[in-house]
Design a protein around this motif. Structure first.
Motif, PDB file in Angstrom:
ATOM      1  N   ARG A 207       0.787  -1.227   0.000  1.00  0.00           N
ATOM      2  CA  ARG A 207       0.000   0.000   0.000  1.00  0.00           C
ATOM      3  C   ARG A 207       0.822   1.282   0.000  1.00  0.00           C
ATOM      4  O   ARG A 207       0.279   2.357  -0.191  1.00  0.00           O
ATOM      5  CB  ARG A 207      -0.918   0.036   1.220  1.00  0.00           C
TER       6      ARG A 207
ATOM      7  N   VAL B 131       1.268   4.734   4.756  1.00  0.00           N
ATOM      8  CA  VAL B 131      -0.075   4.743   5.335  1.00  0.00           C
ATOM      9  C   VAL B 131      -0.015   5.415   6.711  1.00  0.00           C
ATOM     10  O   VAL B 131       1.017   5.391   7.377  1.00  0.00           O
ATOM     11  CB  VAL B 131      -0.661   3.324   5.475  1.00  0.00           C
TER      12      VAL B 131
ATOM     13  N   HIS C 228      -9.006   0.786   7.658  1.00  0.00           N
ATOM     14  CA  HIS C 228      -8.825  -0.479   6.937  1.00  0.00           C
ATOM     15  C   HIS C 228      -9.171  -1.671   7.830  1.00  0.00           C
ATOM     16  O   HIS C 228      -9.819  -2.621   7.383  1.00  0.00           O
ATOM     17  CB  HIS C 228      -7.391  -0.594   6.415  1.00  0.00           C
TER      18      HIS C 228
END
Length: 153
Positions: free
Chosen positions: A117, A120, A128
């Motif tokens: 990803r 983050v 999430h």
């Protein structure tokens, strides 16, 4: 607020498993290896990854899966009391770590890096995780209904 929503999703998973202890490893339908016990193992690894590895930057390998067997969290969910106990112990340890990490974080902009990803924030990871639990709690609803017909718990 985000941690409260995550904790509510965790309680839902526990509720879905309570009273079905002897059937936690029961699979959904072939060829799936999905089971309530597999979900507990999977979610322990997911919390471990995001909070210990990505955000706390610890060397924290998954407890139940590996590069060699990425589905071991589900494949290894067998009806052995030691396996069941280890899964709950790991899940509780990871959720406790998450709760402490969030409580001690200066703000929701704590950043980490995930190979998949990218960069983050703690905020993103919490959202999430709520999504992850909600998705799997839908699976848990169906698994529990198949085990003993329990619905709406």
């Amino acid at each position: 607020m985000l941690l409260d929503f995550l904790q509510a999703q965790r309680r839902t998973l526990e509720m879905k498993c309570t009273g079905a202890e002897a059937e936690l490893s029961r699979r959904s339908v072939e060829p799936s290896t999905l089971s309530l016990l597999g979900l507990v193992r999977h979610l322990a690894d997911v919390e471990r990854h995001w909070f210990r590895h990505v955000l706390a930057k610890q060397e924290a390998r998954p407890r139940f899966s590996s590069d060699a067997n990425p589905d071991e969290d589900f494949d290894g969910a067998v009806p052995d009391p030691a396996v069941v106990a280890a899964a709950w112990e790991a899940w509780r340890a990871e959720t406790a770590f998450t709760d402490r990490f969030v409580a001690e974080a200066p703000d929701l902009d704590v950043m980490g890096h995930d190979a998949w990803r990218g960069t983050v924030s703690l905020r993103w990871v919490l959202i999430h995780m709520i999504e992850e639990y909600a998705q799997h709690n839908g699976h848990a609803d169906l698994l529990r209904e198949r085990i003993d017909g329990a619905i709406g718990r």
